[in-house]
Design a protein around this motif. Structure first.
Motif, PDB file in Angstrom:
ATOM      1  N   GLU A  94      25.102  64.178  79.531  1.00  0.00           N
ATOM      2  CA  GLU A  94      25.730  64.992  78.491  1.00  0.00           C
ATOM      3  C   GLU A  94      27.129  64.431  78.247  1.00  0.00           C
ATOM      4  OE1 GLU A  94      25.086  69.350  78.623  1.00  0.00           O
ATOM      5  OE2 GLU A  94      24.080  68.967  80.536  1.00  0.00           O
ATOM      6  N   CYS A  95      27.181  63.260  77.646  1.00  0.00           N
ATOM      7  CA  CYS A  95      28.418  62.484  77.596  1.00  0.00           C
ATOM      8  C   CYS A  95      29.008  62.356  76.206  1.00  0.00           C
ATOM      9  CB  CYS A  95      28.164  61.091  78.156  1.00  0.00           C
ATOM     10  SG  CYS A  95      26.817  60.227  77.316  1.00  0.00           S
ATOM     11  N   GLY A  96      28.290  62.797  75.183  1.00  0.00           N
ATOM     12  CA  GLY A  96      28.801  62.693  73.835  1.00  0.00           C
ATOM     13  C   GLY A  96      28.818  61.272  73.301  1.00  0.00           C
ATOM     14  N   THR A  97      29.419  61.120  72.143  1.00  0.00           N
ATOM     15  CA  THR A  97      29.551  59.842  71.454  1.00  0.00           C
ATOM     16  C   THR A  97      31.001  59.640  71.055  1.00  0.00           C
ATOM     17  OG1 THR A  97      27.305  59.947  70.549  1.00  0.00           O
ATOM     18  CG2 THR A  97      28.865  58.526  69.394  1.00  0.00           C
ATOM     19  N   VAL A  98      31.494  58.420  71.204  1.00  0.00           N
ATOM     20  CA  VAL A  98      32.798  58.061  70.650  1.00  0.00           C
ATOM     21  C   VAL A  98      32.567  57.181  69.428  1.00  0.00           C
ATOM     22  CG1 VAL A  98      34.924  56.744  70.996  1.00  0.00           C
ATOM     23  CG2 VAL A  98      34.081  58.269  72.800  1.00  0.00           C
ATOM     24  N   VAL A  99      33.133  57.592  68.304  1.00  0.00           N
ATOM     25  CA  VAL A  99      33.105  56.781  67.090  1.00  0.00           C
ATOM     26  C   VAL A  99      34.457  56.086  66.997  1.00  0.00           C
ATOM     27  CG1 VAL A  99      32.609  56.722  64.627  1.00  0.00           C
ATOM     28  CG2 VAL A  99      31.688  58.581  66.030  1.00  0.00           C
ATOM     29  N   VAL A 100      34.440  54.766  67.027  1.00  0.00           N
ATOM     30  CA  VAL A 100      35.673  53.982  67.042  1.00  0.00           C
ATOM     31  C   VAL A 100      36.079  53.633  65.609  1.00  0.00           C
ATOM     32  CG1 VAL A 100      36.759  51.837  67.807  1.00  0.00           C
ATOM     33  CG2 VAL A 100      35.132  53.025  69.303  1.00  0.00           C
ATOM     34  N   ALA A 108      40.024  57.826  58.221  1.00  0.00           N
ATOM     35  CA  ALA A 108      39.989  58.846  57.176  1.00  0.00           C
ATOM     36  C   ALA A 108      38.607  59.499  57.099  1.00  0.00           C
ATOM     37  CB  ALA A 108      40.366  58.221  55.829  1.00  0.00           C
ATOM     38  N   VAL A 109      37.554  58.713  57.314  1.00  0.00           N
ATOM     39  CA  VAL A 109      36.204  59.282  57.359  1.00  0.00           C
ATOM     40  C   VAL A 109      36.097  60.287  58.493  1.00  0.00           C
ATOM     41  CG1 VAL A 109      33.758  58.786  57.719  1.00  0.00           C
ATOM     42  CG2 VAL A 109      35.135  57.249  56.319  1.00  0.00           C
ATOM     43  N   LEU A 110      36.611  59.931  59.657  1.00  0.00           N
ATOM     44  CA  LEU A 110      36.525  60.818  60.818  1.00  0.00           C
ATOM     45  C   LEU A 110      37.347  62.090  60.606  1.00  0.00           C
ATOM     46  CD1 LEU A 110      36.694  58.177  63.693  1.00  0.00           C
ATOM     47  CD2 LEU A 110      34.681  59.215  62.620  1.00  0.00           C
ATOM     48  N   GLU A 111      38.483  61.971  59.949  1.00  0.00           N
ATOM     49  CA  GLU A 111      39.277  63.166  59.653  1.00  0.00           C
ATOM     50  C   GLU A 111      38.511  64.111  58.729  1.00  0.00           C
ATOM     51  OE1 GLU A 111      43.942  62.005  59.803  1.00  0.00           O
ATOM     52  OE2 GLU A 111      42.799  61.052  58.174  1.00  0.00           O
ATOM     53  N   GLU A 112      37.875  63.559  57.710  1.00  0.00           N
ATOM     54  CA  GLU A 112      37.080  64.380  56.794  1.00  0.00           C
ATOM     55  C   GLU A 112      35.886  64.993  57.507  1.00  0.00           C
ATOM     56  OE1 GLU A 112      34.513  63.890  52.632  1.00  0.00           O
ATOM     57  OE2 GLU A 112      35.966  62.333  53.213  1.00  0.00           O
ATOM     58  N   PHE A 113      35.232  64.194  58.342  1.00  0.00           N
ATOM     59  CA  PHE A 113      34.072  64.680  59.092  1.00  0.00           C
ATOM     60  C   PHE A 113      34.473  65.815  60.027  1.00  0.00           C
ATOM     61  CE2 PHE A 113      30.676  63.743  62.427  1.00  0.00           C
ATOM     62  CZ  PHE A 113      29.644  64.271  61.666  1.00  0.00           C
ATOM     63  N   ALA A 114      35.599  65.673  60.721  1.00  0.00           N
ATOM     64  CA  ALA A 114      36.078  66.714  61.631  1.00  0.00           C
ATOM     65  C   ALA A 114      36.393  67.995  60.871  1.00  0.00           C
ATOM     66  CB  ALA A 114      37.305  66.216  62.381  1.00  0.00           C
ATOM     67  N   ARG A 123      35.846  66.019  67.594  1.00  0.00           N
ATOM     68  CA  ARG A 123      37.232  66.104  68.044  1.00  0.00           C
ATOM     69  C   ARG A 123      37.893  64.747  67.816  1.00  0.00           C
ATOM     70  NH1 ARG A 123      35.980  69.092  73.864  1.00  0.00           N
ATOM     71  NH2 ARG A 123      34.532  70.657  72.994  1.00  0.00           N
ATOM     72  N   LEU A 124      38.950  64.751  67.008  1.00  0.00           N
ATOM     73  CA  LEU A 124      39.655  63.510  66.710  1.00  0.00           C
ATOM     74  C   LEU A 124      40.394  62.995  67.941  1.00  0.00           C
ATOM     75  CD1 LEU A 124      41.139  64.302  63.184  1.00  0.00           C
ATOM     76  CD2 LEU A 124      39.225  62.789  63.723  1.00  0.00           C
ATOM     77  N   LEU A 125      40.469  61.653  68.057  1.00  0.00           N
ATOM     78  CA  LEU A 125      41.137  60.995  69.174  1.00  0.00           C
ATOM     79  C   LEU A 125      42.155  60.007  68.628  1.00  0.00           C
ATOM     80  CD1 LEU A 125      37.961  60.004  71.264  1.00  0.00           C
ATOM     81  CD2 LEU A 125      39.335  62.077  71.559  1.00  0.00           C
ATOM     82  N   GLY A 143      42.104  54.613  66.265  1.00  0.00           N
ATOM     83  CA  GLY A 143      41.774  55.973  66.685  1.00  0.00           C
ATOM     84  C   GLY A 143      40.275  56.139  66.750  1.00  0.00           C
ATOM     85  N   GLY A 144      39.826  57.371  66.751  1.00  0.00           N
ATOM     86  CA  GLY A 144      38.389  57.595  66.819  1.00  0.00           C
ATOM     87  C   GLY A 144      38.068  59.074  66.826  1.00  0.00           C
ATOM     88  N   ALA A 145      36.856  59.381  67.184  1.00  0.00           N
ATOM     89  CA  ALA A 145      36.410  60.769  67.292  1.00  0.00           C
ATOM     90  C   ALA A 145      35.397  60.862  68.410  1.00  0.00           C
ATOM     91  CB  ALA A 145      35.801  61.256  65.974  1.00  0.00           C
ATOM     92  N   TRP A 146      35.389  61.999  69.060  1.00  0.00           N
ATOM     93  CA  TRP A 146      34.411  62.283  70.111  1.00  0.00           C
ATOM     94  C   TRP A 146      33.462  63.353  69.584  1.00  0.00           C
ATOM     95  CZ3 TRP A 146      34.654  66.252  74.462  1.00  0.00           C
ATOM     96  CH2 TRP A 146      33.602  66.053  75.380  1.00  0.00           C
ATOM     97  N   LEU A 147      32.166  63.085  69.727  1.00  0.00           N
ATOM     98  CA  LEU A 147      31.117  64.017  69.322  1.00  0.00           C
ATOM     99  C   LEU A 147      30.487  64.568  70.589  1.00  0.00           C
ATOM    100  CD1 LEU A 147      29.458  61.758  66.559  1.00  0.00           C
ATOM    101  CD2 LEU A 147      31.620  63.027  66.474  1.00  0.00           C
TER     102      LEU A 147
END
Length: 379
Positions: A94-100, A108-114, A123-125, A143-147
């Motif tokens: 149960e580790c999630g995904t990091v989108v780099v 900007a895509v990750l900010e909109e997605f969040a 969660r933005l990183l 930066g990135g995002a954690w799912l």
């Protein structure tokens, strides 16, 4: 009586409440759903073990990046994966995904997605937080995002373990049984004649072999992809699955963001070769520490049997950039094949009152199979 590493089958024909053709993850998910309802279940599989798309993938339960029905199926099946890992004894994280994000337009895509999904799913990183989760990282990362909801399994272990557990629970398996004809609850195969109240045909990209009318209905093609398993010279643990900017163009939840248009335009201008291969640059780590990297995509009803070495070289080169290291040793290479349709992500159609064809036509069978099966057996 036949037997093998997955459990016992029966050489005699017989009647079942549900007969499933195909023992990949979609077929097994239907067996799980039916067995839990107390139904008598038989599974016929043409090979001696699962060898197709269900074991050739990243083992990534990539539910958060989906949208629509795929997201619904993924969320519905998440807890089922966790429960079955405990019951069948296979490895799950149960580790999630990091989108780099390696460019401002990707972040900007990750900010909109969040903003669309909220903190429970995205969660933005900042760059330091990405580096804290990924010991191998492209210096260009911004930066990135954690799912956090996403999961990982080892498909080479999980699929046979699930089949073995189902056999122990009373599901009858016939391995090496080639199905020749299905109609009105009767199945003719090399293992004999079977009857069932209901038949599910779950043969992945080979729908056109057994149910050509169903394949023609959605103009089904085969998606051919190249994948590799590599070993970094200095092994390091990488807990989450890892996606890149190219993944933002592939998974609908991300690709539907308005900001994704700028990402696609940049790739079209700077790296059209990657778009020509429909590359989804990503990786996951196997339990032994090796990394599964990929992958390219090509579409046709019938593919030539030759793999272009340049495609593999490009995948490796891009993986090196994403990982921030040139020191990768290739351990294995393979081609994957899955069903694809431009018209639907899920083929669910009835050939007759007793026979239903079910296939994931978007390459996300591991993510959606359990939610899909519950729906297909109910409707």
């Amino acid at each position: 009586m036949e037997s093998n590493e997955y459990g016992s089958g029966h050489s005699e024909s017989g009647h079942s409440d549900l007969l499933i053709v195909g023992a990949g993850i979609v077929g097994l998910a239907h067996a799980v759903a039916a067995a839990e309802r107390g139904l008598r279940v038989t599974v016929l599989e043409r090979d001696e073990r699962a060898v197709g798309a269900s074991i050739r993938n990243f083992g990534h339960i990539c539910l958060t990046a989906q949208s629509g029905r795929a997201l619904d199926y993924g969320l519905a099946g998440r807890q089922r994966w966790i429960d079955l890992a405990a019951k069948a004894g296979f490895w799950l994280r149960e580790c999630g995904t990091v989108v780099v994000a390696r460019a401002a337009d990707e972040f900007a895509v990750l900010e909109e997605f969040a903003e669309r999904r909220g903190g429970d799913q995205v969660r933005l990183l900042d760059r330091a937080e990405v580096a804290g989760r990924l010991p191998l990282l492209d210096p260009a990362t911004v930066g990135g995002a954690w799912l956090p909801l996403d999961l990982r399994v080892d498909p080479r272990q999980a699929v046979p373990a699930l089949a073995a557990w189902l056999a122990a629970e009373g599901v009858r398996f016939h391995w090496g049984a080639q199905v020749q004809q299905v109609a009105d609850g009767e199945v003719i195969s090399t293992a004999g004649r079977f009857t069932a109240d209901r038949v599910i045909i779950a043969v992945g990209h080979d729908v056109d072999r057994l149910a050509p009318s169903a394949a023609a209905e959605v103009e089904l093609r085969r998606c051919l992809l190249q994948m590799l398993e590599v070993c970094p010279d200095t092994p390091v643990p990488v807990d989450p699955a890892v996606l890149s900017g190219l993944s933002m163009l592939r998974y609908s939840g991300l690709a539907d963001c308005t900001a994704a248009t700028a990402v696609r335009q940049r790739f079209q201008e700077q790296r059209p070769d990657l778009l020509d291969l429909a590359m989804n640059l990503m990786y996951t780590q196997r339990p032994d520490g090796n990394l599964v990297i990929g992958d390219s995509h090509a579409y046709a009803r019938t593919h030539l049997p030759f793999d272009e070495e340049g495609t593999a070289e490009l995948i490796i080169a891009e993986a090196r950039r994403l990982l921030g290291t040139d020191r990768l040793t290739v351990r294995r290479r393979w081609r994957g094949v899955y069903a694809s349709s431009d018209h639907t992500d899920f083929l669910i159609t009835d050939l007759d009152p007793a026979t239903r064809v079910v296939s994931v036509t978007s390459g996300i069978g591991m993510t959606t199979a359990f939610g899909l099966a519950a729906d297909a057996l109910t409707t």
